[in-house]
Write a protein that holds these residues in place. Structure first.
Motif, PDB file in Angstrom:
ATOM      1  N   GLU A 155       0.843  -1.188   0.000  1.00  0.00           N
ATOM      2  CA  GLU A 155       0.000   0.000   0.000  1.00  0.00           C
ATOM      3  C   GLU A 155       0.885   1.246   0.000  1.00  0.00           C
ATOM      4  N   ARG A 156       0.457   2.272  -0.743  1.00  0.00           N
ATOM      5  CA  ARG A 156       1.192   3.533  -0.833  1.00  0.00           C
ATOM      6  C   ARG A 156       0.564   4.593   0.059  1.00  0.00           C
ATOM      7  N   TRP A 157       1.416   5.439   0.594  1.00  0.00           N
ATOM      8  CA  TRP A 157       1.006   6.650   1.312  1.00  0.00           C
ATOM      9  C   TRP A 157       1.836   7.789   0.744  1.00  0.00           C
ATOM     10  N   VAL A 169      10.167  10.231  11.697  1.00  0.00           N
ATOM     11  CA  VAL A 169       9.785   8.821  11.784  1.00  0.00           C
ATOM     12  C   VAL A 169       9.001   8.552  13.061  1.00  0.00           C
ATOM     13  N   GLU A 170       9.500   9.065  14.178  1.00  0.00           N
ATOM     14  CA  GLU A 170       8.917   8.740  15.478  1.00  0.00           C
ATOM     15  C   GLU A 170       7.607   9.470  15.747  1.00  0.00           C
ATOM     16  N   THR A 171       7.503  10.730  15.348  1.00  0.00           N
ATOM     17  CA  THR A 171       6.327  11.529  15.747  1.00  0.00           C
ATOM     18  C   THR A 171       5.311  11.727  14.638  1.00  0.00           C
ATOM     19  N   VAL A 172       5.657  11.384  13.389  1.00  0.00           N
ATOM     20  CA  VAL A 172       4.717  11.565  12.281  1.00  0.00           C
ATOM     21  C   VAL A 172       4.413  10.236  11.595  1.00  0.00           C
ATOM     22  N   ILE A 173       5.452   9.565  11.094  1.00  0.00           N
ATOM     23  CA  ILE A 173       5.235   8.349  10.309  1.00  0.00           C
ATOM     24  C   ILE A 173       4.724   7.217  11.174  1.00  0.00           C
ATOM     25  N   ARG A 174       5.377   6.966  12.280  1.00  0.00           N
ATOM     26  CA  ARG A 174       4.950   5.847  13.117  1.00  0.00           C
ATOM     27  C   ARG A 174       3.531   6.020  13.661  1.00  0.00           C
ATOM     28  N   PRO A 175       3.152   7.188  14.187  1.00  0.00           N
ATOM     29  CA  PRO A 175       1.752   7.347  14.609  1.00  0.00           C
ATOM     30  C   PRO A 175       0.757   7.166  13.464  1.00  0.00           C
ATOM     31  N   ARG A 176       1.113   7.654  12.262  1.00  0.00           N
ATOM     32  CA  ARG A 176       0.211   7.492  11.116  1.00  0.00           C
ATOM     33  C   ARG A 176       0.013   6.014  10.793  1.00  0.00           C
TER      34      ARG A 176
END
Length: 351
Positions: A92-94, A189-196
């Motif tokens: 899947e793409r984001w 990575v930690e505060t934007v990508i991982r929560p998303r």
């Protein structure tokens, strides 16, 4: 997209031409699409079973393309294809993930979602455009065939600022300053990508980060910045001597030595070989002209990690592939080793 009736409505921003739609639903016999500007669509709903493949086709140019804005997709011998709703493992793409406050370039994600979306382990991997596409540089890593079934793999594509974002301190190359934005990238990575990803797919029991070359370096840096949030850092041919190439800034070897033993597991490897010397006496054995693929620096890192309390084959894994070169084909050949180690990792405390 899925219609209320259970069928599917197909549309594509394909541009100019005479586009048609073909896929498993019509035995790959192209069906003409209607046009409004660059938008093409099929006017009627189409019944397509779960996991059906499809592409758009332009007969005059002989192009076959996956939906450029479709989320679910995969790769075969003919390139990328799109998928209707899929319960089997798929990609899947984001698109354009960013945090404007960090000042970093937006980047896309390519995520390997396991069967039925069920997983226990999540691995955040850098240089994401090299991970799944078999037409990528040197054939890519082809993780769709080597990833264990219990694993969500989040591929984070790099940007033109790769050398800055994947390095935790500045250094110089040919006398030109470069690097040092690794902490900002780690924060993305930690505060934007991982929560998303956790909001979309759910949290994992075990979380790791992986990369090669500078991607291996930033994986180690992310675990250092957030030691209580990652269970494993995987660095393949990591550029762990960064900081000492032409300057004398603190390397990740020295950072880890000063921090002491921590709870996350570490995997490091390299190919290469050669004599290991510290000619400039900066503490890093990276000055041998016959050494390559970061062999000496990673061998030194292994010794440092053992000296501060890591135990080989328990929470420290070091692999040397003598003579292996610094490229995607070599990493693809041995990436199954750290992935299997990570897949077997258990954690008692939620991250």
């Amino acid at each position: 997209m899925e219609a209320a009736s259970g069928g599917y409505l197909f549309a594509c921003l394909c541009g100019q031409g005479g586009w048609t739609l073909a896929g498993d639903h019509n035995e790959w016999a192209p069906t003409p699409m209607s046009q409004a500007g660059s938008l093409w669509w099929i006017e009627e709903e189409i019944a397509a079973p779960d996991g059906s493949l499809y592409k758009s086709h332009e007969p005059d140019s002989m192009q076959w393309i996956a939906d450029p804005y479709g989320r679910r997709h995969g790769y075969d011998d003919f390139g990328a294809y799109s998928l209707v709703r899929a319960s089997a493992a798929h990609l899947e793409r984001w698109y354009a993930i960013e945090d404007a406050d960090l000042g970093l370039v937006p980047r896309d994600l390519e995520v390997l979602v396991p069967q039925d979306g069920e997983f226990t382990h999540a691995l955040y991997v850098h240089d994401g455009q090299n991970l799944f596409d078999p037409t990528a540089f040197f054939g890519g890593w082809q993780l769709t065939t080597s990833a264990p079934p219990n694993m969500l793999v989040v591929g984070i594509t790099n940007t033109p600022a790769r050398m800055d974002e994947y390095t935790q301190v500045p250094d110089e190359l040919d006398g030109q300053p470069v690097g040092g934005d690794g902490e900002l990238y780690a924060e993305l990575v930690e505060t934007v990508i991982r929560p998303r990803m956790e909001a979309a797919y759910g949290p994992a029991e075990v979380v790791g980060t992986m990369g090669s070359s500078l991607g291996g370096l930033i994986s180690l840096a992310i675990a250092d910045f957030y030691p209580d949030r990652y269970d494993m850092a995987i660095s393949m041919s990591g550029t762990v001597g960064w900081g000492s190439l032409e300057l004398h800034n603190e390397t990740i070897l020295e950072t880890y030595e000063a921090a002491g033993k921590r709870d996350f597991t570490i995997y490091i490897d390299s190919g290469g070989e050669g004599s290991c010397v510290d000619t400039d006496q900066d503490g890093i054995e990276d000055d041998a002209p016959d050494s390559f693929d970061n062999y000496c620096e990673n061998a030194q890192f292994d010794a440092i990690l053992q000296s501060i309390g890591y135990t080989p084959e328990v929470d420290l894994f070091y692999v040397h592939a003598p003579g292996a070169m610094h490229n995607e084909a070599e990493w693809a050949a041995r990436v199954g080793v750290p992935m299997q180690i990570f897949a077997g990792l258990e954690i008692a405390v939620p991250r």
